[in-house]
Design a protein around this motif. Structure first.
Motif, short mmCIF file in Angstrom:
data_model
loop_
_atom_site.label_atom_id
_atom_site.label_comp_id
_atom_site.label_asym_id
_atom_site.label_seq_id
_atom_site.Cartn_x
_atom_site.Cartn_y
_atom_site.Cartn_z
N UNK A 38 48.66 44.82 45.29
CA UNK A 38 48.03 44.48 44.00
C UNK A 38 46.93 43.43 43.98
N UNK A 39 45.84 43.33 43.36
CA UNK A 39 44.79 42.50 43.25
C UNK A 39 45.28 40.89 42.84
N UNK A 40 44.64 39.82 43.22
CA UNK A 40 44.85 38.67 42.58
C UNK A 40 44.99 38.53 41.11
N UNK A 41 44.05 39.15 40.52
CA UNK A 41 43.86 39.12 39.03
C UNK A 41 44.59 40.37 38.25
N UNK A 42 45.36 41.05 38.87
CA UNK A 42 46.04 42.24 38.07
C UNK A 42 46.95 41.96 37.05
N UNK A 43 47.71 40.84 37.40
CA UNK A 43 48.77 40.58 36.46
C UNK A 43 49.82 41.81 35.79
#
Length: 458
Positions: free
Chosen positions: A147-152
């Motif tokens: 997952x990306x850092x900003x996916x949430x």
């Protein structure tokens, strides 16, 4: 001609079918099957079992070409099988093209079959769940998704998007306004493929599967909490996805998919958290949707589930209204329109809600061919079972499930039979132990918990 004899199994099936079919409106009873297999709401169906409708009058097989016989799985999409007829038993048989996905909810919609007498089958549908053939109730892993850092990430959907009979994973990422699709490759160490990102609306909150254009590939619908839209994700079956935007109610949270007007196409119901309403989008048959019908419910509807709660052959809706501590029952009038709600007050604030046939007055077996409700409490640690006592609108608080008292509230739940009787049963492929289980997800704890529901006296 000698009369046909029914086995004891057939008598049992007939009794369940009478419960299910006996409440059809009189005007709809031109041609009604004596019983159907698999039986409504059963959760121990073999994944490759044919679908059968047995009548008490001979059937005109020339009507098959114009009849509607649609079989949809919540994880497998449309199953395009073949119709045949057993003249000796007066049974219409729908043979599936492949095994159904284990544990999915399968809906069957039928209309237009005609008897030699001229009577025609009125539209109706029923649902059941194929059994998981193996499993001890213990889980290995976990598999970790990148997952990306900003996916949430806020929600996960599992379904077979590429037609290989393996469940793929789709994650709603509220931070990046996207969904991430991970195709199941079937083996470790890299069981899932590199993610496929699909842009959706602002604040994606929940995902459901369907087949909007009836092409046999599982499509998706994503509720976009921050912009009052749905994103329809169309799947070509070969790893390519396209999107369309559908306007809906303010702050949509949960969606429920089903054929609400019994025309053979899958429709979408949405709980609009911001305006205390349910929006129902009926499918035009080509993947486009008519302007929604709107129904008032209680404050802050956080949960939504579809099911035939009164056994009349049409899908109804239950909404869990978090702000008013109540459940709202929307009865389908048989056309895809819903009648004014019937309210059940609760001593807690409901959040997640699921439907399953888990309770019966008969302690020797599970279920009574009526859908019950399993509801999680937002303001406590309880998960509660409510028994359907007859007409869909009459619910009786039954019991709280034994969720660990140290847990936070359960924000999501699944009802399924996830464990086999014993190791030998699993080895033989016998599958379930016929106890429905409840799996709950707890946000604050970062945990998934399993509770087993046992019938009284066991």
């Amino acid at each position: 001609m000698s009369p046909r004899r029914l086995s004891s199994t057939s008598f049992a099936l007939l009794a369940l079918a009478i419960t299910f079919l006996g409440s059809l409106p009189a005007a709809a009873q031109g041609l009604v099957p004596a019983f159907v297999q698999p039986t409504p709401y059963s959760a121990n169906v073999l994944p490759y079992e044919p679908i059968r409708l047995t009548y008490d009058t001979p059937i005109d097989t020339t009507s098959f070409s114009g009849a509607v016989f649609r079989v949809y799985g919540s994880q497998g999409g449309l199953y395009e099988g073949t119709l045949s007829y057993d003249e000796a038993t007066l049974t219409v048989i729908y043979t599936l093209p492949c095994a159904m996905r284990e544990g999915e909810r399968v809906s069957v919609t039928v209309s237009g079959i005609r008897a030699l007498s001229g009577a025609s089958q009125a539209p109706f549908q029923w649902q059941f769940v194929p059994a998981a053939a193996y499993g001890s109730g213990r889980f290995e892993g976990p598999d970790v998704f990148s997952l990306g850092a900003g996916d949430a990430p806020v929600h996960l959907y599992a379904g077979d998007l590429d037609g290989d009979l393996l469940p793929d994973a789709v994650v709603a990422n509220s931070g990046s306004n996207s969904i991430a699709i991970y195709l199941n490759q079937g083996s470790r160490p890299r069981r899932y493929s590199q993610r496929i990102d699909v842009r959706v609306g602002s604040g994606p909150y929940a995902i459901s599967g369907g087949d909007w254009n009836a092409d046999g590939a599982v499509d998706l619908v994503v509720s976009n909490l921050l912009e009052s839209t749905l994103t329809l994700v169309f799947n070509d079956g070969n790893g390519l996805f396209s999107t369309q935007t559908l306007d809906t109610g303010e702050r949509p949270v949960r969606t429920a998919v089903g054929d609400f007007d019994n025309d053979g196409d899958q429709d979408i119901a949405v709980s609009a958290f911001g305006v205390d309403q349910i929006y129902v989008h009926l499918n035009n048959g080509d993947g486009t949707f008519a302007p929604p019908a709107v129904y008032d419910v209680g404050a802050s509807p956080a949960g939504l589930v579809a099911g035939d709660f009164d056994n009349d052959g049409f899908l109804d809706l239950y909404a869990a209204s978090l702000g008013d501590q109540r459940l709202d029952y929307l009865h389908n009038d048989g056309t895809g329109a819903f009648e004014p709600t019937v309210t059940t007050p609760l001593p807690f604030s409901p959040a997640a809600i699921e439907a399953a046939d888990v309770l019966s007055a008969d302690t020797t077996r599970y279920g009574d061919a009526r859908l019950d409700l399993v509801v999680s409490a937002q303001d406590s640690r309880n998960v509660v079972v409510l028994q359907n006592t007859g007409n869909g609108a009459a619910l009786q608080l039954s019991q709280a499930l034994p969720v660990d008292s140290t847990s936070s509230q359960a924000l999501a739940l699944v009802v399924a039979d996830i464990d086999s009787t014993d190791a030998l049963g699993a080895f033989r492929g016998l599958g379930q132990d016929f106890d429905l289980d409840v799996v709950t997800a707890h946000l604050a704890d970062g945990e998934i918990r399993h509770s087993e529901y046992r019938r009284p006296g066991v």
